[in-house]
Design a protein around this motif. Sequence first.
Motif, PDB file in Angstrom:
ATOM      1  N   LEU A  18       0.824  -1.206   0.000  1.00  0.00           N
ATOM      2  CA  LEU A  18       0.000   0.000   0.000  1.00  0.00           C
ATOM      3  C   LEU A  18       0.861   1.261   0.000  1.00  0.00           C
ATOM      4  CD1 LEU A  18      -3.037   0.551  -0.011  1.00  0.00           C
ATOM      5  CD2 LEU A  18      -2.926   0.811   2.470  1.00  0.00           C
ATOM      6  N   GLU A  19       1.957   1.254   0.762  1.00  0.00           N
ATOM      7  CA  GLU A  19       2.869   2.409   0.819  1.00  0.00           C
ATOM      8  C   GLU A  19       3.411   2.741  -0.568  1.00  0.00           C
ATOM      9  OE1 GLU A  19       6.006   1.868   3.669  1.00  0.00           O
ATOM     10  OE2 GLU A  19       4.597   1.224   5.230  1.00  0.00           O
ATOM     11  N   PHE A  21       1.976   2.099  -3.457  1.00  0.00           N
ATOM     12  CA  PHE A  21       0.904   2.702  -4.261  1.00  0.00           C
ATOM     13  C   PHE A  21       0.677   4.160  -3.867  1.00  0.00           C
ATOM     14  CE2 PHE A  21      -0.273  -1.761  -5.097  1.00  0.00           C
ATOM     15  CZ  PHE A  21      -0.438  -1.683  -6.475  1.00  0.00           C
ATOM     16  N   HIS A  22       0.793   4.455  -2.576  1.00  0.00           N
ATOM     17  CA  HIS A  22       0.616   5.840  -2.121  1.00  0.00           C
ATOM     18  C   HIS A  22       1.668   6.753  -2.732  1.00  0.00           C
ATOM     19  CE1 HIS A  22      -1.882   4.677   1.691  1.00  0.00           C
ATOM     20  NE2 HIS A  22      -2.488   4.400   0.554  1.00  0.00           N
ATOM     21  N   ARG A  23       2.879   6.201  -2.962  1.00  0.00           N
ATOM     22  CA  ARG A  23       3.939   7.000  -3.612  1.00  0.00           C
ATOM     23  C   ARG A  23       3.520   7.423  -5.019  1.00  0.00           C
ATOM     24  NH1 ARG A  23       8.114   3.488  -1.305  1.00  0.00           N
ATOM     25  NH2 ARG A  23       8.472   2.481  -3.292  1.00  0.00           N
ATOM     26  N   LEU A  24       2.686   6.602  -5.639  1.00  0.00           N
ATOM     27  CA  LEU A  24       2.190   6.922  -6.987  1.00  0.00           C
ATOM     28  C   LEU A  24       0.903   7.743  -6.929  1.00  0.00           C
ATOM     29  CD1 LEU A  24       2.723   3.440  -8.685  1.00  0.00           C
ATOM     30  CD2 LEU A  24       3.975   5.523  -9.229  1.00  0.00           C
ATOM     31  N   GLY A 154      10.101  -1.208  -6.206  1.00  0.00           N
ATOM     32  CA  GLY A 154       9.474  -2.286  -5.438  1.00  0.00           C
ATOM     33  C   GLY A 154       8.113  -2.710  -5.963  1.00  0.00           C
ATOM     34  N   LEU A 155       7.663  -2.076  -7.052  1.00  0.00           N
ATOM     35  CA  LEU A 155       6.356  -2.406  -7.622  1.00  0.00           C
ATOM     36  C   LEU A 155       6.556  -2.677  -9.110  1.00  0.00           C
ATOM     37  CD1 LEU A 155       3.356  -2.535  -6.729  1.00  0.00           C
ATOM     38  CD2 LEU A 155       3.125  -0.196  -7.503  1.00  0.00           C
ATOM     39  N   GLY A 156       6.638  -3.953  -9.464  1.00  0.00           N
ATOM     40  CA  GLY A 156       6.959  -4.330 -10.846  1.00  0.00           C
ATOM     41  C   GLY A 156       5.727  -4.412 -11.737  1.00  0.00           C
ATOM     42  N   GLN A 157       5.957  -4.511 -13.060  1.00  0.00           N
ATOM     43  CA  GLN A 157       4.860  -4.615 -14.021  1.00  0.00           C
ATOM     44  C   GLN A 157       3.977  -5.842 -13.778  1.00  0.00           C
ATOM     45  OE1 GLN A 157       3.758  -2.459 -16.295  1.00  0.00           O
ATOM     46  NE2 GLN A 157       5.360  -1.000 -15.783  1.00  0.00           N
TER      47      GLN A 157
END
Length: 698
Positions: A18-19, A21-24, A154-157
Motif C-alpha cells: 500500500l505504501e 501505491f501511495h507514492r504513486l 518495489g512495484l513491478g509490471q
Amino acid sequence: MLAEQTLTTLKGVGEKQLEKFHRLGLHTVQDLLFHLPLRYQDKTKLTPFSNLFVGQEALVEGEIISHHLTQSRNTSLLVKIIDTEGKILTCRFFHFHYRQAQQFKRGQMLRAYGEVRSGPTGLEMVHPTYQLFAADTTPELENTLTPIYPTTEGLGQPSLLKLMKQAVVLLKQYPLEEGIPPDLLKSMQLPGINQALLTLHQPQPDDDLFQIKQFEHPAQKRLILEELMTSQMSLLLMRQTEKKYAAPVFTLGTKSRSLLDNLPFELTQAQQRVLKEIQQDLAQPHPMQRLVQGDVGSGKTVIAALAALQAAEAGYQVAIMAPTEILAEQHRNHFIEWLIPLGINVAWLNGRMKAAEKRLMLSKMTSGEAQVIIGTHALFQESVEFNQLGLVIIDEQHRFGVHQRLALHAKGKSETDDSLATESHPHQLIMTATPIPRTLAMTAYGDLDLSVIDELPPGRKPIETAVLSNAKRLEVMEHLVAQCTQGVQAYWVCPLIEESELLHAQAAEVTAQQFKDNWPDLRVGLIHGRLKGEEKAAVMNAFQQHELDLLVATTVIEVGVNVPNSSLMIIENAERLGLAQLHQLRGRVGRGSKQSHCVLLYQPPLSETGKARLNIMRETNDGFRIAEEDLKLRGPGEILGTRQTGGIQFRIADLKRDQDWIATAKHLAENFLQSATKDQIETLQMRWHGYRLEYQRA
C-alpha cells in the motif's frame, strides 16, 4: 463504490504494498483504474524472424539450438533459437544467475518479447521477457495488447498487471457514473467513461495503436476532455466560494492621489486601467483574487504600492512576499521612497535578521504599528502574526510552493461564527513578470481575475539582441570595456558560480577576475547566490550608485533588479537557459532612455532547440510571443514552476498537447455547474483530484 474501495480489498495488496501505491498517488480502486498505461506491447501474434527489423518490439518463438557464455571482459549469456523457416535469432543476457543459465536446454521451445537489435552475428534481443515450454505444449497467445504502466521502486509490471485485471473485473461489476452528458458524447463521437477505461487498459488487437500512441484515440480524448472539464469546474467553484467570504472594504483615500501627483512619471494607459480594476476590487466586501501580468519593465511595482496604500490608509496591514532577497530589497527601497512621506510605516522581515531585530519587528507586526511588511519566505513562518492583515501581495508567485502561499493567506483569516459570510479573508494580488499564454493562464489561474499591463513606459526603446559564438568572447569583452569608459553600465551573466569544464560554462568568479586582470581600471562587482545578504545588498547598492561599471553575476539577478543607467547585457552560455529566463535577464536593461543591447553568447554546436530559442530572442522583445514559443519548446510545468511547487498536475491531459481542448472544457464546466448536483460534482472531483483536493485553495 470504487471511489471508496481501498486498494487493500484487492488480492495481493498488504500494508507494505500500500505504501508503494501511495507514492504513486493511488489510494482507491478508482485511482488505480485512472493510472493509465504509458505504452503497449503486442503479444497477440508471433512475428517470423524474416519479418523482423531493427528497433521493432515483437513476440517471437523458436527452438533453442545452442546456449553458451561469452569469454569477454563482460560475460554474457547467448541463447540461439531457430524458427520454422530456419532463420536464427540470438537472445543476449548480461545480468543472469547461473541457475537461470541452466534453464535453457537444446530442443526446448522459447517464446521471447523484446526490442530487435543488430548484433555481431545478426539480429538479437537483449534481455527479452521470455517463456520456456516443451515442443508438444504451445501456450496461448494474449488476446489483448499488454499495457505498460508507470511504476515505482518495489512495484513491478507483473504485480501491477495482476491488480489491474482485478480492478477491471470490478469496473465491469460496478460501472462508474457518467461525467459528461450522453448527448454531448454522441455529438463528439466519444465513448462513455467505462468503455474508455476498458479500451485503454485492455486494447484489442484491432484497436488503432498508432492513434493511441499519438493520444488521438477516442477513448483518450474522452478522458482528456473530462479531466480538463473537472479542472475548470474546480477553478470556477474556488472562485465562487471565495466570493462568498467577507473581506474588508477599502474605499479610496486621499493618499493615493498624493502619491500619483508626486511620482516623477505618468502612469501608462495600461497601468491606469489595471489600477482602476484593483481599486474597484478592494472596495468590494468580498476578497479580491487578481493576477496582474506585466512584461519586464512594465511598471507592476508602483501598482502594488498604490494597492498597498489603499489598504494601509483604511487601517489594515499589507504583506508583500517576494521570492528573493534582492527583489524584496528592491521593493522595500521603492516603498520607503513612496509611502513613508505619506505617513505609512514600512517594515521589513527576512530570514537572516538577528534575533533581537526580528523580535522587535514581530512585535510591531502583532501590535499593528508595522503597516506594510515586505519580506521573503520568512513572512509565512509560524512565529509571524499580523494584527489585521487585509491585503496579501505575492510577486513572481510561481516561485513559491502551494503550501507557502496558503500559509501566508491563512494569516489573514478571521471568523466570528460558522457562516462563510462572516469568515473574513484578506484580498489577494498576485503579480508575475513571466507572461503566460492564454490557454495556460485559463487552466492554472482560472480562479483569478486577470489584468494585463500590456504597454511599456514611454521613451523605452526595444532592446537590440545579437547572438554570437563563444569564439567572439574576447571581442565582446573588449567592446564592453570600451562602452563602460563612455559611461555605460553593463551586466555579464554566467550560469555557474564556479568553473566547470564538464559544462563548458565560464564561471562568474573566473570571468570577474579576467576583467580585473586585463582591465584594472574597470570597476567590477561580483554577485551570486552564495554571498550573504548584506554582501549582495552592498554590491547591488554600489552598482545602482554607479560606483561600479560592470556587474558580473549568476542568474540571481533574473528578477527585480532595476538600474535604469545599465544598457548592456551579456549572457554567457545562453543555450543553457530557458526562453523565459533569457527574457527576464534581458529585461534588466532597456529601463532608461538609452538604446540598450543584449549579446547572447553560445557554446557550439547548438542543438535544434537551442537554435530555435536564440532565434526567437533575436527576433522579438514581446514577452507574450516568447511565452507562446516557450510553451511549445518546454511545456507548461517548466513555465509555471509547478514541477517543483506541487501545482497543477494531470493524469492524462497535457496542457502543451491538449491546449485546443481547454476553451471547450471551460464551456462544458460552466454548463455542467448550472445543472449538476452536489454529488455529481464531488464524484468528478474525487475521480480526477482525489487526495490532492487540498491544493484547490492555492
